[in-house]
Write a protein that holds these residues in place. Structure first.
Motif, PDB file in Angstrom:
ATOM      1  N   ASP A 193      43.140  33.996  25.998  1.00  0.00           N
ATOM      2  CA  ASP A 193      43.199  33.388  27.335  1.00  0.00           C
ATOM      3  C   ASP A 193      44.643  33.258  27.804  1.00  0.00           C
ATOM      4  OD1 ASP A 193      40.432  33.111  27.560  1.00  0.00           O
ATOM      5  OD2 ASP A 193      40.436  31.049  26.818  1.00  0.00           O
ATOM      6  N   LYS A 194      45.518  32.855  26.902  1.00  0.00           N
ATOM      7  CA  LYS A 194      46.942  32.685  27.227  1.00  0.00           C
ATOM      8  C   LYS A 194      47.552  34.023  27.654  1.00  0.00           C
ATOM      9  CE  LYS A 194      51.262  31.194  25.041  1.00  0.00           C
ATOM     10  NZ  LYS A 194      51.848  30.693  23.783  1.00  0.00           N
ATOM     11  N   GLN A 195      47.277  35.087  26.901  1.00  0.00           N
ATOM     12  CA  GLN A 195      47.805  36.404  27.236  1.00  0.00           C
ATOM     13  C   GLN A 195      47.280  36.888  28.586  1.00  0.00           C
ATOM     14  OE1 GLN A 195      47.424  39.441  24.204  1.00  0.00           O
ATOM     15  NE2 GLN A 195      47.877  37.972  22.569  1.00  0.00           N
ATOM     16  N   VAL A 196      45.979  36.728  28.798  1.00  0.00           N
ATOM     17  CA  VAL A 196      45.365  37.186  30.051  1.00  0.00           C
ATOM     18  C   VAL A 196      45.911  36.394  31.232  1.00  0.00           C
ATOM     19  CG1 VAL A 196      43.185  37.284  31.341  1.00  0.00           C
ATOM     20  CG2 VAL A 196      43.295  38.118  28.979  1.00  0.00           C
ATOM     21  N   ASN A 197      45.989  35.073  31.088  1.00  0.00           N
ATOM     22  CA  ASN A 197      46.512  34.248  32.177  1.00  0.00           C
ATOM     23  C   ASN A 197      47.942  34.649  32.525  1.00  0.00           C
ATOM     24  OD1 ASN A 197      44.132  32.833  32.434  1.00  0.00           O
ATOM     25  ND2 ASN A 197      44.806  31.120  31.187  1.00  0.00           N
ATOM     26  N   SER A 198      48.762  34.875  31.515  1.00  0.00           N
ATOM     27  CA  SER A 198      50.142  35.281  31.732  1.00  0.00           C
ATOM     28  C   SER A 198      50.200  36.627  32.465  1.00  0.00           C
ATOM     29  CB  SER A 198      50.874  35.371  30.393  1.00  0.00           C
ATOM     30  OG  SER A 198      52.176  35.845  30.577  1.00  0.00           O
ATOM     31  N   PHE A 199      49.382  37.566  32.025  1.00  0.00           N
ATOM     32  CA  PHE A 199      49.347  38.884  32.666  1.00  0.00           C
ATOM     33  C   PHE A 199      48.919  38.776  34.116  1.00  0.00           C
ATOM     34  CE2 PHE A 199      46.934  42.614  33.966  1.00  0.00           C
ATOM     35  CZ  PHE A 199      47.885  43.600  33.839  1.00  0.00           C
ATOM     36  N   LEU A 200      47.845  38.028  34.374  1.00  0.00           N
ATOM     37  CA  LEU A 200      47.327  37.928  35.736  1.00  0.00           C
ATOM     38  C   LEU A 200      48.300  37.174  36.650  1.00  0.00           C
ATOM     39  CD1 LEU A 200      43.539  37.329  35.019  1.00  0.00           C
ATOM     40  CD2 LEU A 200      44.658  39.436  35.756  1.00  0.00           C
ATOM     41  N   GLU A 201      48.989  36.176  36.118  1.00  0.00           N
ATOM     42  CA  GLU A 201      49.986  35.468  36.917  1.00  0.00           C
ATOM     43  C   GLU A 201      51.118  36.417  37.300  1.00  0.00           C
ATOM     44  OE1 GLU A 201      51.098  32.068  34.602  1.00  0.00           O
ATOM     45  OE2 GLU A 201      49.249  31.007  35.080  1.00  0.00           O
ATOM     46  N   THR A 202      51.521  37.268  36.371  1.00  0.00           N
ATOM     47  CA  THR A 202      52.563  38.267  36.650  1.00  0.00           C
ATOM     48  C   THR A 202      52.092  39.226  37.736  1.00  0.00           C
ATOM     49  OG1 THR A 202      53.391  38.110  34.390  1.00  0.00           O
ATOM     50  CG2 THR A 202      54.010  40.067  35.635  1.00  0.00           C
ATOM     51  N   CYS A 203      50.845  39.672  37.636  1.00  0.00           N
ATOM     52  CA  CYS A 203      50.292  40.578  38.655  1.00  0.00           C
ATOM     53  C   CYS A 203      50.252  39.899  40.011  1.00  0.00           C
ATOM     54  CB  CYS A 203      48.875  41.009  38.270  1.00  0.00           C
ATOM     55  SG  CYS A 203      48.787  42.120  36.877  1.00  0.00           S
ATOM     56  N   ASN A 204      49.945  38.638  40.020  1.00  0.00           N
ATOM     57  CA  ASN A 204      49.827  37.876  41.270  1.00  0.00           C
ATOM     58  C   ASN A 204      51.167  37.735  41.966  1.00  0.00           C
ATOM     59  OD1 ASN A 204      48.315  36.432  43.177  1.00  0.00           O
ATOM     60  ND2 ASN A 204      48.839  34.494  42.231  1.00  0.00           N
TER      61      ASN A 204
END
Length: 118
Positions: A105-116
């Motif tokens: 979850d931490k990795q995915v959240n970090s990735f999606l925040e970067t994409c955002n």
């Protein structure tokens, strides 16, 4: 002699006013009454919402390459099928990289925040 409804020998169906038997479900307040070897239901943990996830879903086909760079063990097809949904991505990361759900979850959240932010 005919059987009467109150006659113990009666073959009439029981009074349905009591309602159907209730399944073994959690009671309000979390009191679970297990019978035999039954286990309480598993409650899925939800991933906290990330601002702009809907926008990421619209741009997901463009983000697949970035996700593939981040998680090389995931195929392009798997990433496309996830449609950028955090829970699906986290499940893929957790399974393929043998990490805890919390770490995925931490990795995915970090990735999606970067994409955002892009």
């Amino acid at each position: 002699m005919h059987n009467q409804p109150n006659d113990p020998k009666s073959t009439a169906t029981p009074n349905k006013a009591a309602g159907p038997a209730q399944p073994n479900t959690p009671k309000p307040g979390g009191n679970y009454q297990a019978k035999g070897d039954e286990k309480p239901p598993v409650v899925a943990q939800s991933v906290p919402p990330i601002p702009g996830v809907d926008a990421i879903k619209l741009d997901w086909p463009k983000q697949v390459n970035a996700a593939r760079s981040t998680w090389g063990k995931l195929s392009e097809e798997e990433l496309r099928q996830s449609d950028g949904q955090p829970s699906k991505l986290a499940t893929l990361v957790q399974e393929r990289y043998s990490v805890t759900r919390q770490e995925a979850d931490k990795q995915v959240n970090s990735f999606l925040e970067t994409c955002n932010k892009q």
